[in-house]
Every structure is written in structure tokens, then in C-alpha cells.
Design a protein around this motif. Structure first.
Motif, PDB file in Angstrom:
ATOM      1  N   LYS A 113      17.400 -29.699   2.609  1.00  0.00           N
ATOM      2  CA  LYS A 113      18.795 -30.052   2.365  1.00  0.00           C
ATOM      3  C   LYS A 113      19.010 -31.555   2.355  1.00  0.00           C
ATOM      4  CE  LYS A 113      23.442 -29.003   4.129  1.00  0.00           C
ATOM      5  NZ  LYS A 113      24.206 -28.282   5.177  1.00  0.00           N
ATOM      6  N   ASP A 114      18.217 -32.301   3.160  1.00  0.00           N
ATOM      7  CA  ASP A 114      18.331 -33.762   3.188  1.00  0.00           C
ATOM      8  C   ASP A 114      17.366 -34.426   2.210  1.00  0.00           C
ATOM      9  OD1 ASP A 114      16.296 -32.765   4.667  1.00  0.00           O
ATOM     10  OD2 ASP A 114      16.613 -34.022   6.425  1.00  0.00           O
ATOM     11  N   ASN A 115      16.998 -33.702   1.142  1.00  0.00           N
ATOM     12  CA  ASN A 115      16.224 -34.248   0.010  1.00  0.00           C
ATOM     13  C   ASN A 115      14.855 -34.780   0.431  1.00  0.00           C
ATOM     14  OD1 ASN A 115      18.306 -33.713  -1.874  1.00  0.00           O
ATOM     15  ND2 ASN A 115      19.345 -35.608  -1.316  1.00  0.00           N
ATOM     16  N   VAL A 116      14.172 -34.044   1.287  1.00  0.00           N
ATOM     17  CA  VAL A 116      12.808 -34.384   1.680  1.00  0.00           C
ATOM     18  C   VAL A 116      11.875 -33.326   1.095  1.00  0.00           C
ATOM     19  CG1 VAL A 116      11.210 -34.707   3.592  1.00  0.00           C
ATOM     20  CG2 VAL A 116      13.578 -35.472   3.806  1.00  0.00           C
ATOM     21  N   PHE A 117      10.906 -33.759   0.310  1.00  0.00           N
ATOM     22  CA  PHE A 117       9.958 -32.818  -0.285  1.00  0.00           C
ATOM     23  C   PHE A 117       8.902 -32.445   0.756  1.00  0.00           C
ATOM     24  CE2 PHE A 117      11.868 -34.434  -4.112  1.00  0.00           C
ATOM     25  CZ  PHE A 117      11.836 -33.345  -4.977  1.00  0.00           C
ATOM     26  N   VAL A 118       8.687 -31.143   0.892  1.00  0.00           N
ATOM     27  CA  VAL A 118       7.740 -30.631   1.876  1.00  0.00           C
ATOM     28  C   VAL A 118       6.857 -29.577   1.211  1.00  0.00           C
ATOM     29  CG1 VAL A 118       9.208 -31.061   3.870  1.00  0.00           C
ATOM     30  CG2 VAL A 118       9.383 -28.891   2.668  1.00  0.00           C
ATOM     31  N   GLN A 119       5.699 -29.380   1.810  1.00  0.00           N
ATOM     32  CA  GLN A 119       4.807 -28.296   1.414  1.00  0.00           C
ATOM     33  C   GLN A 119       4.682 -27.321   2.576  1.00  0.00           C
ATOM     34  OE1 GLN A 119       1.034 -29.726   0.030  1.00  0.00           O
ATOM     35  NE2 GLN A 119       1.847 -30.506  -1.894  1.00  0.00           N
ATOM     36  N   LEU A 120       4.906 -26.056   2.296  1.00  0.00           N
ATOM     37  CA  LEU A 120       4.806 -25.016   3.306  1.00  0.00           C
ATOM     38  C   LEU A 120       3.588 -24.159   3.017  1.00  0.00           C
ATOM     39  CD1 LEU A 120       8.048 -25.617   2.880  1.00  0.00           C
ATOM     40  CD2 LEU A 120       8.277 -23.694   4.433  1.00  0.00           C
ATOM     41  N   VAL A 121       2.803 -23.907   4.042  1.00  0.00           N
ATOM     42  CA  VAL A 121       1.631 -23.034   3.921  1.00  0.00           C
ATOM     43  C   VAL A 121       1.976 -21.733   4.635  1.00  0.00           C
ATOM     44  CG1 VAL A 121      -0.819 -22.749   4.401  1.00  0.00           C
ATOM     45  CG2 VAL A 121       0.093 -25.018   3.868  1.00  0.00           C
ATOM     46  N   CYS A 122       2.059 -20.661   3.853  1.00  0.00           N
ATOM     47  CA  CYS A 122       2.456 -19.353   4.365  1.00  0.00           C
ATOM     48  C   CYS A 122       1.268 -18.404   4.266  1.00  0.00           C
ATOM     49  CB  CYS A 122       3.642 -18.829   3.564  1.00  0.00           C
ATOM     50  SG  CYS A 122       4.353 -17.317   4.213  1.00  0.00           S
ATOM     51  N   SER A 123       0.942 -17.731   5.356  1.00  0.00           N
ATOM     52  CA  SER A 123      -0.170 -16.784   5.393  1.00  0.00           C
ATOM     53  C   SER A 123       0.392 -15.365   5.466  1.00  0.00           C
ATOM     54  CB  SER A 123      -1.071 -17.065   6.602  1.00  0.00           C
ATOM     55  OG  SER A 123      -2.129 -16.131   6.656  1.00  0.00           O
ATOM     56  N   ILE A 124       0.024 -14.533   4.480  1.00  0.00           N
ATOM     57  CA  ILE A 124       0.519 -13.153   4.401  1.00  0.00           C
ATOM     58  C   ILE A 124      -0.642 -12.200   4.664  1.00  0.00           C
ATOM     59  CG2 ILE A 124       1.547 -11.398   2.909  1.00  0.00           C
ATOM     60  CD1 ILE A 124       2.050 -14.952   1.940  1.00  0.00           C
ATOM     61  N   GLN A 125      -0.484 -11.325   5.642  1.00  0.00           N
ATOM     62  CA  GLN A 125      -1.462 -10.265   5.914  1.00  0.00           C
ATOM     63  C   GLN A 125      -0.906  -8.944   5.370  1.00  0.00           C
ATOM     64  OE1 GLN A 125      -0.946 -12.528   8.781  1.00  0.00           O
ATOM     65  NE2 GLN A 125      -2.723 -13.576   7.933  1.00  0.00           N
ATOM     66  N   TYR A 126      -1.628  -8.333   4.462  1.00  0.00           N
ATOM     67  CA  TYR A 126      -1.164  -7.103   3.814  1.00  0.00           C
ATOM     68  C   TYR A 126      -2.341  -6.147   3.664  1.00  0.00           C
ATOM     69  CZ  TYR A 126      -3.386  -8.837  -0.432  1.00  0.00           C
ATOM     70  OH  TYR A 126      -4.312  -9.284  -1.340  1.00  0.00           O
ATOM     71  N   ARG A 127      -2.023  -4.882   3.395  1.00  0.00           N
ATOM     72  CA  ARG A 127      -3.045  -3.866   3.164  1.00  0.00           C
ATOM     73  C   ARG A 127      -2.484  -2.761   2.284  1.00  0.00           C
ATOM     74  NH1 ARG A 127      -2.331   0.754   6.162  1.00  0.00           N
ATOM     75  NH2 ARG A 127      -0.757   0.646   7.825  1.00  0.00           N
ATOM     76  N   VAL A 128      -3.392  -1.968   1.753  1.00  0.00           N
ATOM     77  CA  VAL A 128      -3.007  -0.828   0.924  1.00  0.00           C
ATOM     78  C   VAL A 128      -2.712   0.361   1.834  1.00  0.00           C
ATOM     79  CG1 VAL A 128      -3.790   0.802  -0.837  1.00  0.00           C
ATOM     80  CG2 VAL A 128      -4.364  -1.624  -1.042  1.00  0.00           C
ATOM     81  N   VAL A 129      -1.584   1.024   1.592  1.00  0.00           N
ATOM     82  CA  VAL A 129      -1.259   2.237   2.339  1.00  0.00           C
ATOM     83  C   VAL A 129      -2.111   3.376   1.784  1.00  0.00           C
ATOM     84  CG1 VAL A 129       0.577   3.835   3.016  1.00  0.00           C
ATOM     85  CG2 VAL A 129       1.074   1.396   2.730  1.00  0.00           C
ATOM     86  N   LYS A 130      -2.890   4.010   2.644  1.00  0.00           N
ATOM     87  CA  LYS A 130      -3.848   5.022   2.198  1.00  0.00           C
ATOM     88  C   LYS A 130      -3.168   6.156   1.438  1.00  0.00           C
ATOM     89  CE  LYS A 130      -7.030   5.912   5.123  1.00  0.00           C
ATOM     90  NZ  LYS A 130      -7.789   6.430   6.288  1.00  0.00           N
ATOM     91  N   GLU A 131      -2.020   6.608   1.929  1.00  0.00           N
ATOM     92  CA  GLU A 131      -1.346   7.730   1.288  1.00  0.00           C
ATOM     93  C   GLU A 131      -0.769   7.363  -0.076  1.00  0.00           C
ATOM     94  OE1 GLU A 131      -0.826   6.607   4.269  1.00  0.00           O
ATOM     95  OE2 GLU A 131      -1.700   8.172   5.552  1.00  0.00           O
ATOM     96  N   ASN A 132      -0.506   6.091  -0.305  1.00  0.00           N
ATOM     97  CA  ASN A 132       0.074   5.637  -1.578  1.00  0.00           C
ATOM     98  C   ASN A 132      -0.896   4.753  -2.348  1.00  0.00           C
ATOM     99  OD1 ASN A 132       2.495   6.931  -0.842  1.00  0.00           O
ATOM    100  ND2 ASN A 132       3.213   5.088   0.223  1.00  0.00           N
ATOM    101  N   ALA A 133      -2.171   5.022  -2.174  1.00  0.00           N
ATOM    102  CA  ALA A 133      -3.169   4.189  -2.848  1.00  0.00           C
ATOM    103  C   ALA A 133      -3.091   4.303  -4.363  1.00  0.00           C
ATOM    104  CB  ALA A 133      -4.560   4.569  -2.363  1.00  0.00           C
ATOM    105  N   ASP A 134      -2.646   5.468  -4.871  1.00  0.00           N
ATOM    106  CA  ASP A 134      -2.534   5.622  -6.320  1.00  0.00           C
ATOM    107  C   ASP A 134      -1.493   4.670  -6.895  1.00  0.00           C
ATOM    108  OD1 ASP A 134      -0.707   7.065  -4.822  1.00  0.00           O
ATOM    109  OD2 ASP A 134      -0.258   8.434  -6.466  1.00  0.00           O
ATOM    110  N   ASP A 135      -0.361   4.467  -6.164  1.00  0.00           N
ATOM    111  CA  ASP A 135       0.646   3.499  -6.632  1.00  0.00           C
ATOM    112  C   ASP A 135       0.070   2.083  -6.650  1.00  0.00           C
ATOM    113  OD1 ASP A 135       2.544   5.487  -6.912  1.00  0.00           O
ATOM    114  OD2 ASP A 135       3.276   5.259  -4.858  1.00  0.00           O
ATOM    115  N   ALA A 136      -0.671   1.721  -5.589  1.00  0.00           N
ATOM    116  CA  ALA A 136      -1.268   0.391  -5.538  1.00  0.00           C
ATOM    117  C   ALA A 136      -2.291   0.198  -6.654  1.00  0.00           C
ATOM    118  CB  ALA A 136      -1.937   0.168  -4.170  1.00  0.00           C
ATOM    119  N   PHE A 137      -2.959   1.293  -7.065  1.00  0.00           N
ATOM    120  CA  PHE A 137      -4.003   1.182  -8.086  1.00  0.00           C
ATOM    121  C   PHE A 137      -3.415   1.095  -9.490  1.00  0.00           C
ATOM    122  CE2 PHE A 137      -7.172   3.017 -10.973  1.00  0.00           C
ATOM    123  CZ  PHE A 137      -8.263   2.224 -10.676  1.00  0.00           C
ATOM    124  N   TYR A 138      -2.334   1.823  -9.726  1.00  0.00           N
ATOM    125  CA  TYR A 138      -1.814   1.922 -11.095  1.00  0.00           C
ATOM    126  C   TYR A 138      -0.622   1.000 -11.359  1.00  0.00           C
ATOM    127  CZ  TYR A 138      -4.722   6.070 -11.726  1.00  0.00           C
ATOM    128  OH  TYR A 138      -5.790   6.932 -11.835  1.00  0.00           O
TER     129      TYR A 138
END
Length: 292
Positions: free
Chosen positions: A69-94
Motif C-alpha cells: 500500500k505504501d508503494n514498496v515492491f516486495v517479493q513473497l516466497v510462498c510454499s504450498i504443500q498439496y496432494r492428490v485425494v485417492k478417492e478423486n484421483a480420476d478428477d486429478a488425472f483428467y
């Protein structure tokens, strides 16, 4: 034997490892999910293993550049941990061809919508709120594609180098100012304590001098009374003059016995300003006889 060989050629064998799930198709159409283990598929019936998805947790680091908001350029490093839901693996695949790019796009969209409404200091203080907002958005979107978002961590916030140097200088100046305040308070306390000690010393010294003079006065009075009783016809003034002469010669004696003495006696008092000639050819200098 030839018939057995033909039957083996009609079968396809596959092994699916633990923490993985297979996608089985029949004539190009999804049929079922294959759990970990050894499987065989009838090629004549159109069965095949279309692919294997890992159900382990994956980590994706996303670097986003935006401004506050105060016009300072910044870089943010965001780490996302995710996985495939076994029961919905077909949705993740297709459904998704490249899930990493999809996740990255949503992270960009959420972060660049929230951070410009926050000042730089506020961003450092509330980076957890930014991560929470990204998590809520990704859970809502990626859940429909068979993915589960486990955690989102705002690993680092990196302002521009000039801004970082300025922030360090401000911090250093504030600490120096605080140190100066503490130093001034310490010096003030020291001066107050020194003044109190000096006043106490002078007070005790005054009491000592008063007691010393009182003792001298009492001693002189006793000497005068004793001398007056023993020698009849003497006045108090004559006894006092005798005592003063005795103390004077004792002082001269002590000065003469000290080889390192630097004390010099000079004429003092109004009467010492005049010099009188005496008949015995000597000068009278305030009680000290000097040869002419």
C-alpha cells in the motif's frame, strides 16, 4: 503351447507402488482406480493402465512480486504443500493438464489482491493472514479437481535492497536514540548519587570539625582553669597567650623535622603590611625577626 503364448500376449501386467494409485481405462474410457499392488489387464477387452498418480504430499514454491500500500515492491516466497485425494484421483488425472501452473496462477491472483491493501510493516506482521487467504481460495478451487491443500507457508518477504537498507538504518538510529536516553538517565542517576554522597560527606565533615573545635575549646578551658588555680595572679588572657605561643613553637618544630615539607609561612593580617625599625638593628616582620 502356442495357445498359452497367445493368451499371455493378450494380458498386460503392471505393478503399482505404495502411496500411488493407477487409472484404468477400457476402450479409452475411465473404468476404475487401481490400488497399490500387482495387476493384469485384458488387452482384448480394451483394458489398459492409463497412468499412475502419486498420493504423496508435494511441495511447490511460488515467488510472487507485487507492491504494498505504501508503494514498496516486495517479493513473497510462498510454499504450498498439496496432494492428490485417492478417492478423486480420476478428477486429478483428467481435469488438469498441469496442476502446478494452476496452483501458481491462483496464488498470484490472491496475493496480488491482498498485499496492495497492506503497508509493508503490516505485511510483515500479518503474513499469516495472507497465507490463510491463499489457503481458503486454493481449497475451494483445487478441491473440485481432486487435490487437497495441506499447508501454505509464507516463507519469506523480500523488499527491495534500498528499502531493506533504509529499514536497517531506521532501526539502528532508533536503537542509538534509545541507548542515548538510557545513557543520559544513567549519568543523571550517577550525578545525583555523587551529589548526595558529597553532601553527606560535607555534613559528616562539618560535624567532625564542630566536635573537634568543641574538644579543643573544652581542653583549653580546662588548661586555663587548671593553670589559674596552680599559678596565682595570672589572668585568662595570659594563659591563652602562653598556650598559643606553645602551639606556635610546636608547629615550627614539626615543620623543621619534616624534610619534604613545602609549606611557606608569609606575613598575614593587616598588621603585617607595616615594617618597624627596632633599636637592635633588626626588622620586625609580623613577628618574624629578620637580620638587617
Amino acid at each position: 503351447m502356442a495357445q498359452d503364448q497367445e493368451e499371455e500376449d493378450d494380458l498386460e501386467f503392471a505393478r503399482i507402488n505404495q502411496a500411488s494409485v493407477g487409472v484404468v481405462e477400457r476402450w479409452g474410457r475411465f473404468e476404475r482406480l487401481a490400488p497399490p499392488g500387482f495387476h493384469f489387464f485384458n488387452c482384448l477387452a480394451g483394458q489398459c493402465l492409463a497412468g499412475v498418480l502419486s498420493t504423496r504430499i508435494h511441495s511447490l514454491d511460488v515467488r510472487i512480486e507485487t507492491k504494498t500500500k505504501d508503494n514498496v515492491f516486495v517479493q513473497l516466497v510462498c510454499s504450498i504443500q498439496y496432494r492428490v485425494v485417492k478417492e478423486n484421483a480420476d478428477d486429478a488425472f483428467y481435469e488438469l493438464a498441469n496442476p502446478k501452473e494452476q496452483i501458481q496462477a491462483y496464488v498470484f491472483d490472491v496475493v496480488r489482491a491482498i498485499v496492495p491493501r497492506m503497508a509493508l510493516d503490516e505485511l510483515f506482521e500479518q503474513k499469516g493472514e495472507v497465507a490463510k487467504a491463499v489457503l481458503e481460495e486454493l481449497e475451494k478451487v483445487m478441491g473440485a479437481y481432486g487435490y487437497c491443500i495441506e499447508h501454505i507457508l509464507m516463507v519469506d518477504i523480500i523488499p527491495d535492497d534500498t528499502v531493506r537498507r533504509a529499514m536497517n538504518e531506521i532501526n539502528a538510529a532508533q536503537r542509538l536514540q534509545l541507548a542515548s536516553v538510557y545513557k543520559g538517565e544513567a549519568e543523571k542517576v550517577l550525578q545525583v548519587k555523587r551529589a548526595e554522597a558529597e553532601a553527606e560527606a560535607k555534613y559528616l565533615g562539618g560535624i567532625g570539625v564542630a566536635r573537634q573545635r568543641q574538644a579543643i575549646t573544652d581542653g583549653l578551658r580546662e588548661n586555663i582553669l587548671e593553670f589559674s588555680h596552680k599559678v596565682s595572679g595570672t589572668s585568662a588572657k595570659e594563659v591563652m597567650d602562653l598556650i598559643m605561643i606553645t602551639q606556635y613553637f610546636d608547629t615550627i618544630k614539626d615543620l623543621g623535622n619534616s624534610s619534604k615539607n613545602t609549606t611557606v609561612f608569609i606575613p598575614h593580617g593587616p598588621g603585617s603590611c607595616k615594617r618597624h625599625w627596632r633599636p637592635d638593628s633588626q626588622w620586625d616582620d609580623g613577628g618574624i625577626l629578620c637580620s638587617n
